[in-house]
Enzyme design. Structure first.
Site, mmCIF file in Angstrom:
data_model
loop_
_atom_site.group_PDB
_atom_site.id
_atom_site.type_symbol
_atom_site.label_atom_id
_atom_site.label_comp_id
_atom_site.label_asym_id
_atom_site.label_seq_id
_atom_site.Cartn_x
_atom_site.Cartn_y
_atom_site.Cartn_z
ATOM 1 C CB SER A 9 -0.894 -0.008 1.237
ATOM 2 O OG SER A 9 -1.605 1.198 1.353
ATOM 3 C CB ALA A 243 4.125 -0.609 12.120
ATOM 4 C CE LYS A 244 3.925 1.155 4.176
ATOM 5 N NZ LYS A 244 2.906 1.227 3.102
ATOM 6 N NE ARG A 245 0.245 0.900 14.180
ATOM 7 C CZ ARG A 245 0.077 -0.250 13.565
ATOM 8 N NH1 ARG A 245 -0.083 -0.274 12.248
ATOM 9 N NH2 ARG A 245 0.045 -1.383 14.237
ATOM 10 C CG LEU A 247 7.823 7.578 12.477
ATOM 11 C CD1 LEU A 247 8.396 8.787 13.217
ATOM 12 C CD2 LEU A 247 7.373 7.988 11.079
#
Length: 282
Positions: A9, A243-245, A247
């Site tokens: 995504s 996780a992207k959230r 960082l």
């Protein structure tokens, strides 16, 4: 021949966990003389950005991974997801749900886990109301009871040949089209995998709980059954998942610091991760 796919995504830059999944999928396809596809899962307009799409291609090139054919871009395929949803509507297997997340959470005794399996079915018995649907935000949910009565409990095969049988507790009234997007992950995933001739789904073990619902949709929509490889996850050294959230360190940052992408890909393929990371249990 195995046809695999990498389906990120574009809601942020890729990290080491994405690289591991792409490397494993690419290797399985190449070892069998098959094809490695790429799919851009950009159905969330609030989080996806064009610059992150460009970043995906840059990162794959840096890793030395080449994909076959044209990329599948989900935002360009919404009519196909709509057609699949209409088939399920015609069969009486979906219903409109007007519940908000807050309402669902309040109605649950233990509001955690997969929202699809936790949803209490508040809107399931309501008669269809086109007038209400025209004025009130809603999603479309699978009526899992009717679906299982029609299709039976599905089973699936992992890449090592292990066969798994679905259990009633694996299924809930999963969302198939969201209020803010034309399709959910479940519906778009099975439609696109079939259209791309994917016969080996390579993804992290955190997505294994999605498999029963997706196998059920494949049966209902007369789609081919792939096999599955749910691989370990790349974790921080303290056991936190990337996780992207949060960082997580990006591949772009690793590239900028001088890391050799093709050497990293070879290292990941051997099951070795850089210092400061670890692989979870399978």
């Amino acid at each position: 021949m195995k046809v695999t796919r990498f389906a990120p995504s574009p809601s942020g830059r890729l990290h080491l966990g994405h690289a591991y999944s792409a490397v494993v999928g690419h290797a399985r396809a190449r070892a069998s003389g098959g094809a490695f596809r790429i799919r851009i899962e950009d159905l969330d307009p609030g989080r996806c950005r064009p610059e992150f799409v460009d970043g995906i291609y840059e990162d794959l090139d840096w890793l030395g991974l080449r994909f076959d054919g044209e990329p599948i871009v989900q935002s360009e395929r919404t009519a196909l997801y709509g057609d699949a949803l209409e088939r399920l509507k015609a069969a009486g297997l979906v219903y409109a749900c007007f519940c908000t997340r807050a309402e669902i959470a309040q109605s649950l005794t233990a509001p955690h886990g997969d929202a699809g399996t936790q949803y209490p079915g508040t809107c399931r018995p309501l008669p269809d109301s086109p007038e209400k649907r025209a004025t009130t935000p809603h999603c479309w949910r699978l009526d899992s009871g009717k679906a299982l009565e029609l299709a039976g409990l599905p089973s699936w095969t992992e890449s090592d040949g292990t066969r798994f049988d679905g259990k009633l507790g694996d299924f809930g009234d999963a969302i198939l089209a969201r209020k803010d997007a034309p399709s959910s992950y479940h519906l778009a995933c099975v439609v696109d995998d079939a259209a791309s001739d994917v016969n080996l789904v390579v993804r992290g073990k955190d997505l294994r709980p999605s498999t029963p619902t997706q196998r059920l949709l494949q049966i209902l929509l007369d789609l081919p059954e792939p096999s599955y490889l749910h691989h370990p996850l790349v974790m921080h050294a303290d056991g936190r998942r990337l996780a992207k959230r949060d960082l997580a360190p990006t591949l772009a940052a690793m590239r900028d610091s001088g890391v050799d992408g093709t050497a990293l890909a070879a290292q990941l393929l051997e099951g070795r991760v850089p210092l400061g990371f670890q692989l979870s249990e399978a």
